[in-house]
Design an enzyme around this catalytic site. Structure first.
Site, PDB file in Angstrom:
ATOM      1  N   CYS A  79       0.806  -1.219   0.036  1.00 15.29           N
ATOM      2  CA  CYS A  79       0.024   0.022   0.133  1.00 15.29           C
ATOM      3  C   CYS A  79       0.745   1.210  -0.195  1.00 15.29           C
ATOM      4  O   CYS A  79       1.716   1.413  -0.938  1.00 15.29           O
ATOM      5  CB  CYS A  79      -1.023   0.035   1.190  1.00 15.29           C
ATOM      6  SG  CYS A  79      -2.399   1.220   0.957  1.00 15.29           S
ATOM      7  N   HIS A 184      -3.645  -4.606  -0.371  1.00 13.18           N
ATOM      8  CA  HIS A 184      -3.342  -5.423   1.000  1.00 13.18           C
ATOM      9  C   HIS A 184      -3.594  -6.691   0.980  1.00 13.18           C
ATOM     10  O   HIS A 184      -4.619  -7.228   1.167  1.00 13.18           O
ATOM     11  CB  HIS A 184      -4.339  -4.962   2.263  1.00 13.18           C
ATOM     12  CG  HIS A 184      -4.034  -3.312   2.644  1.00 13.18           C
ATOM     13  ND1 HIS A 184      -3.089  -3.107   3.400  1.00 13.18           N
ATOM     14  CD2 HIS A 184      -4.650  -2.122   2.071  1.00 13.18           C
ATOM     15  CE1 HIS A 184      -3.242  -1.673   3.601  1.00 13.18           C
ATOM     16  NE2 HIS A 184      -3.997  -1.292   2.760  1.00 13.18           N
ATOM     17  N   GLU A 186      -2.657  -8.745   3.101  1.00 15.52           N
ATOM     18  CA  GLU A 186      -3.263  -9.256   4.421  1.00 15.52           C
ATOM     19  C   GLU A 186      -4.416  -9.484   4.685  1.00 15.52           C
ATOM     20  O   GLU A 186      -5.014  -9.759   5.565  1.00 15.52           O
ATOM     21  CB  GLU A 186      -2.223  -8.801   5.632  1.00 15.52           C
ATOM     22  CG  GLU A 186      -2.803  -7.353   5.876  1.00 15.52           C
ATOM     23  CD  GLU A 186      -2.253  -6.148   5.190  1.00 15.52           C
ATOM     24  OE1 GLU A 186      -2.372  -5.051   5.384  1.00 15.52           O
ATOM     25  OE2 GLU A 186      -1.707  -6.603   3.797  1.00 15.52           O
TER      26      GLU A 186
END
Length: 202
Positions: A79, A184, A186
């Site tokens: 990001c 992202h 994650e």
């Protein structure tokens, strides 16, 4: 061991948990010696480019990241962390980045249709621009989760994936040992975990 660089910006522990879930040894750290001894580095980040760049410089992490990059260590920016890899950003002024990749970071405002919301928040498909080991466990058009108001441009030499949000935008980059995801991983479910797994293995 993967070192997640803690310079005061970002939700680092969800990333650490994601890496642990795929069996990777990861540590959130601001310790320079730990960063130097790590096998790979992840540069996370949320928030404003200028603040993040200043915190990197004040902590001395900018020099460490550049040194480790020059030594050939794999580095992934996520990001805002990806945006910091570029030469400069035009987020509320003009600010210098790490310069590890050619290109600039510019606002979506004024470049995408007015009916689209900014920031861009949500799931979007990846379109592969170049082959990459980061994508060995995923497929074209798999979706990942974005939260951003700015995007990288003038970076054709490093773009490996794009996404569509009113226009084609840089979604992921790779040039040698320098890699980055605007999204992202994650927060991107199985697809994101697969990308992180590929980074850890690569």
């Amino acid at each position: 061991m993967i070192a997640i660089i803690d310079y005061g910006v970002g939700n680092l522990f969800s990333l650490c948990s994601s890496l642990s879930s795929i069996g990777a040894q990861a540590v959130v750290t601001s310790d320079i010696e730990t960063i130097k001894s790590a096998d790979k580095l992840i540069l996370p980040g949320v928030g404003a480019f200028a603040d993040a760049a200043q915190k990197l410089r004040e902590s001395g992490m900018d020099i460490v990241v550049k040194e480790q990059a020059a030594a050939g260590k794999d580095i992934m920016g996520i990001c805002l962390g990806m945006q910091l890899l570029f030469e400069k950003s035009f987020e509320y002024g003009e600010h210098e980045g790490l310069g590890l990749l050619k290109g600039s970071v510019i606002p979506m405002e004024g470049t995408i249709p007015e009916n689209l919301k900014i920031p861009h928040i949500g799931w979007n498909a990846l379109h592969f621009a170049k082959p990459s080991g980061l994508f060995k466990y995923i497929n074209e058009n798999d979706c990942v989760y974005f939260v951003h108001s700015y995007y990288a441009t003038d970076c054709d030499d490093s773009v490996i994936a794009t996404t569509e949000y009113g226009k084609e935008m840089t979604a992921a980059v790779e040039l040698g040992n320098i890699k980055g995801c605007q999204f992202h991983p994650e927060k991107s479910g199985k697809v994101g975990l697969a990308i992180l797994k590929a980074f850890c293995e690569g």
